[in-house]
Design a protein around this motif. Structure first.
Motif: not given
Length: 202
Positions: A84-91, A111-112, A119-122, A192-195
């Motif tokens: 996950q740390a190396l990914s371009t997205h948070n999951r 989430d990018p 920045r692409s879409a969620i 979304l609130d947390n992000i």
């Protein structure tokens, strides 16, 4: 883009799929520790859902959606680890909760990361995954401005977020179209609130 769906789209449960347009009011929970969460009511001010943030649960990257009686419906966890740390997205993963405390993966939200130049879409993928590589839902617009929509893969609006009182982003509404799962929508709103570092974030 059209609005609504004639058929129920249960993700958490079909009991949260109304046959009519539903407006839910969201209010940041007052006078609690950081990451306290928010309360969701109907237009008659009856509590429909309660969202507990990391300040209530005691762990970062974990959220809980409860029903009006306080029973756990949906557990949301941000995925960690080296991959996950190396990914371009948070999951984030959304799990159903039953009375025995066991859970089943219902959906994942990607989430990018802010470091991306564009920045692409969620995107949201419902489990079990379909054969299509397309996502099942996308978030379009600005959550921080309370001007965004959740769109299904056919381009239909499933839910729309808007400001209820001028200038007060701690109190806003979500209009959920007929047939869409309200508990799922609130789960997406909680993430979304947390992000964006709002009421559920520590």
């Amino acid at each position: 883009m059209g609005g609504g769906s004639t058929n129920a789209v249960p993700i958490v449960s079909k009991i949260y799929c109304s046959t009519s347009l539903t407006t839910l009011m969201i209010r940041k929970r007052p006078n609690v520790v950081n990451g306290g969460g928010f309360v969701v009511t109907d237009c008659s001010h009856n509590i429909v859902f309660i969202v507990d943030g990391c300040g209530m649960l005691g762990a970062k990257g974990e959220l809980m959606v409860r029903d009006c009686d306080g029973a756990s419906l949906l557990f949301l966890r941000k995925k960690g680890g080296i991959i996950q740390a190396l990914s371009t997205h948070n999951r984030w993963n959304g799990y159903s909760m039953d009375y025995q405390g066991t859970n089943k993966l219902l959906f994942s939200l990607t989430d990018p990361k802010p470091c991306l130049a564009t920045r692409s879409a969620i995107r949201i993928q419902v489990e079990p995954k379909s054969h299509s590589k397309d996502c099942d839902f996308e978030v379009d617009g600005s959550f921080t401005d309370r001007a965004c929509v959740i769109i299904d893969r056919r381009g239909n609006i499933a839910a729309q977020v808007g400001v209820e009182m001028m200038g007060n982003k701690d109190f806003y509404h979500v209009m959920v179209q007929p047939g869409y799962d309200q508990a799922f929508v609130i789960g997406v709103i909680a993430v979304l609130d947390n992000i964006y570092g709002e009421s559920t974030a520590c």
